[in-house]
Design a protein around this motif. Sequence first.
Motif, PDB file in Angstrom:
ATOM      1  N   LEU A 200      -9.028   6.295  -2.432  1.00 51.41           N
ATOM      2  CA  LEU A 200      -7.731   6.514  -3.078  1.00 51.41           C
ATOM      3  C   LEU A 200      -7.498   5.384  -4.068  1.00 51.41           C
ATOM      4  CD1 LEU A 200      -4.926   8.003  -3.207  1.00 51.41           C
ATOM      5  CD2 LEU A 200      -4.149   6.314  -1.531  1.00 51.41           C
ATOM      6  N   ASP A 201      -7.301   5.732  -5.325  1.00 49.06           N
ATOM      7  CA  ASP A 201      -7.017   4.748  -6.374  1.00 49.06           C
ATOM      8  C   ASP A 201      -5.577   4.888  -6.834  1.00 49.06           C
ATOM      9  OD1 ASP A 201      -9.697   3.542  -6.944  1.00 49.06           O
ATOM     10  OD2 ASP A 201     -10.208   5.617  -7.421  1.00 49.06           O
ATOM     11  N   TRP A 202      -5.010   3.775  -7.253  1.00 52.59           N
ATOM     12  CA  TRP A 202      -3.652   3.788  -7.797  1.00 52.59           C
ATOM     13  C   TRP A 202      -3.518   2.631  -8.771  1.00 52.59           C
ATOM     14  CZ3 TRP A 202       0.890   0.761  -7.761  1.00 52.59           C
ATOM     15  CH2 TRP A 202       2.064   1.430  -8.101  1.00 52.59           C
ATOM     16  N   LEU A 203      -2.897   2.898  -9.908  1.00 52.81           N
ATOM     17  CA  LEU A 203      -2.655   1.879 -10.930  1.00 52.81           C
ATOM     18  C   LEU A 203      -1.155   1.735 -11.115  1.00 52.81           C
ATOM     19  CD1 LEU A 203      -3.903   0.015 -13.173  1.00 52.81           C
ATOM     20  CD2 LEU A 203      -3.701   1.970 -14.718  1.00 52.81           C
ATOM     21  N   ASP A 204      -0.670   0.493 -11.037  1.00 51.09           N
ATOM     22  CA  ASP A 204       0.744   0.225 -11.226  1.00 51.09           C
ATOM     23  C   ASP A 204       1.211   0.793 -12.567  1.00 51.09           C
ATOM     24  OD1 ASP A 204       3.324  -1.211 -10.961  1.00 51.09           O
ATOM     25  OD2 ASP A 204       2.505  -2.448 -12.564  1.00 51.09           O
ATOM     26  N   PRO A 205       2.358   1.492 -12.602  1.00 55.09           N
ATOM     27  CA  PRO A 205       2.832   2.083 -13.863  1.00 55.09           C
ATOM     28  C   PRO A 205       2.951   1.088 -15.006  1.00 55.09           C
ATOM     29  CG  PRO A 205       4.095   2.942 -12.030  1.00 55.09           C
ATOM     30  CD  PRO A 205       3.235   1.840 -11.473  1.00 55.09           C
ATOM     31  N   ALA A 206       3.228  -0.175 -14.684  1.00 54.39           N
ATOM     32  CA  ALA A 206       3.345  -1.205 -15.724  1.00 54.39           C
ATOM     33  C   ALA A 206       2.005  -1.873 -16.038  1.00 54.39           C
ATOM     34  CB  ALA A 206       4.349  -2.267 -15.286  1.00 54.39           C
ATOM     35  N   HIS A 207       0.929  -1.352 -15.428  1.00 53.84           N
ATOM     36  CA  HIS A 207      -0.425  -1.879 -15.661  1.00 53.84           C
ATOM     37  C   HIS A 207      -0.543  -3.358 -15.286  1.00 53.84           C
ATOM     38  CE1 HIS A 207      -2.375   1.457 -18.146  1.00 53.84           C
ATOM     39  NE2 HIS A 207      -1.190   1.916 -17.777  1.00 53.84           N
ATOM     40  N   ARG A 208       0.157  -3.745 -14.206  1.00 53.57           N
ATOM     41  CA  ARG A 208       0.060  -5.141 -13.764  1.00 53.57           C
ATOM     42  C   ARG A 208      -1.006  -5.335 -12.693  1.00 53.57           C
ATOM     43  NH1 ARG A 208       5.814  -5.892 -11.536  1.00 53.57           N
ATOM     44  NH2 ARG A 208       5.386  -3.706 -11.029  1.00 53.57           N
ATOM     45  N   TYR A 209      -1.268  -4.301 -11.891  1.00 53.46           N
ATOM     46  CA  TYR A 209      -2.264  -4.442 -10.839  1.00 53.46           C
ATOM     47  C   TYR A 209      -2.846  -3.076 -10.471  1.00 53.46           C
ATOM     48  CZ  TYR A 209       2.053  -3.527  -8.149  1.00 53.46           C
ATOM     49  OH  TYR A 209       3.249  -3.019  -7.699  1.00 53.46           O
ATOM     50  N   GLY A 210      -4.025  -3.129  -9.862  1.00 53.16           N
ATOM     51  CA  GLY A 210      -4.696  -1.929  -9.389  1.00 53.16           C
ATOM     52  C   GLY A 210      -4.880  -1.992  -7.887  1.00 53.16           C
ATOM     53  N   PHE A 211      -4.999  -0.833  -7.255  1.00 49.14           N
ATOM     54  CA  PHE A 211      -5.085  -0.729  -5.807  1.00 49.14           C
ATOM     55  C   PHE A 211      -6.119   0.322  -5.444  1.00 49.14           C
ATOM     56  CE2 PHE A 211      -3.753   2.196  -2.428  1.00 49.14           C
ATOM     57  CZ  PHE A 211      -3.798   1.374  -1.307  1.00 49.14           C
ATOM     58  N   ALA A 212      -6.835   0.087  -4.342  1.00 46.03           N
ATOM     59  CA  ALA A 212      -7.746   1.093  -3.808  1.00 46.03           C
ATOM     60  C   ALA A 212      -7.738   1.028  -2.293  1.00 46.03           C
ATOM     61  CB  ALA A 212      -9.162   0.892  -4.330  1.00 46.03           C
ATOM     62  N   ALA A 213      -7.912   2.180  -1.674  1.00 45.01           N
ATOM     63  CA  ALA A 213      -8.054   2.274  -0.219  1.00 45.01           C
ATOM     64  C   ALA A 213      -9.247   3.169   0.069  1.00 45.01           C
ATOM     65  CB  ALA A 213      -6.791   2.861   0.415  1.00 45.01           C
ATOM     66  N   VAL A 214     -10.033   2.803   1.081  1.00 50.28           N
ATOM     67  CA  VAL A 214     -11.158   3.637   1.509  1.00 50.28           C
ATOM     68  C   VAL A 214     -11.068   3.848   3.013  1.00 50.28           C
ATOM     69  CG1 VAL A 214     -12.641   2.871  -0.366  1.00 50.28           C
ATOM     70  CG2 VAL A 214     -12.742   1.684   1.823  1.00 50.28           C
ATOM     71  N   SER A 215     -11.380   5.050   3.445  1.00 51.37           N
ATOM     72  CA  SER A 215     -11.368   5.380   4.864  1.00 51.37           C
ATOM     73  C   SER A 215     -12.214   6.628   5.063  1.00 51.37           C
ATOM     74  CB  SER A 215      -9.938   5.631   5.359  1.00 51.37           C
ATOM     75  OG  SER A 215      -9.937   6.025   6.728  1.00 51.37           O
ATOM     76  N   THR A 216     -12.698   6.837   6.286  1.00 51.83           N
ATOM     77  CA  THR A 216     -13.403   8.074   6.583  1.00 51.83           C
ATOM     78  C   THR A 216     -12.434   9.239   6.725  1.00 51.83           C
ATOM     79  OG1 THR A 216     -13.410   7.400   8.909  1.00 51.83           O
ATOM     80  CG2 THR A 216     -15.419   6.997   7.637  1.00 51.83           C
TER      81      THR A 216
END
Length: 225
Positions: A200-216
């Motif tokens: 799962l990827d997500w980018l902050d709307p203001a382009h300040r940070y990025g996030f990812a989560a991984v799981s089975t």
Amino acid sequence: MTTPPPTLAMVDDTAGVLAHGGGELLTDAELARAGAYRREVDRADYVAAHVLVRRCVAALLDVPAGDVVLRQRCAGCGATDHGRPYVQDRPEVHVSLSHTRGAVAAAAGWAPVGVDVEAIGRQLDDGLMAKVLSDGELEAVRNAGDPRAAFIRQWVRKEALIKVGAASLGRLRDTDLSGLPAHVPAGTPERARFDPWHVLDWLDPAHRYGFAAVSTHQTRLVTPA
């Protein structure tokens, strides 16, 4: 076949998490580690991440956040002042947390999970990129409309994979994620597969940070309570 319950993930600004309190929920060990940070902003990020993961577990188990006790244990030496976090008395619950400058992330679920959040820097480090990106990833980052965000996207994915034991910090080039989406619309969760992992990827709307989560298990991004 029954679909397994999703892993829950949360990401938020540090200030947004702390505005609702929760710092009093941390254990003495967590408070000691927070106090070891020299800068107040770093202490705030640490505390916010440990508050957010409690809220994530609380949402998963439908219990008050105050009932969630977080501990750590090092798999290598057995020490309890560092290592992988876990929920006291709930060994079946898997958790992960991360913090960066001004932002925090957490996840909780019934399967192994790893999360990472990173601030998007002002400039790219060509040397670092060459060390951690495969040739295909490096080409995609350099050709992206926003190379800084594209690099952070791959970085957080790989850091999340490290946390579940699916990648190694010293061999990140060998983990080739060039088949995953190169572009993630800001503010919109993007899902992909890197078998057997759901990403799962997500980018902050203001382009300040990025996030990812991984799981089975599939991961659902939820709004912090």
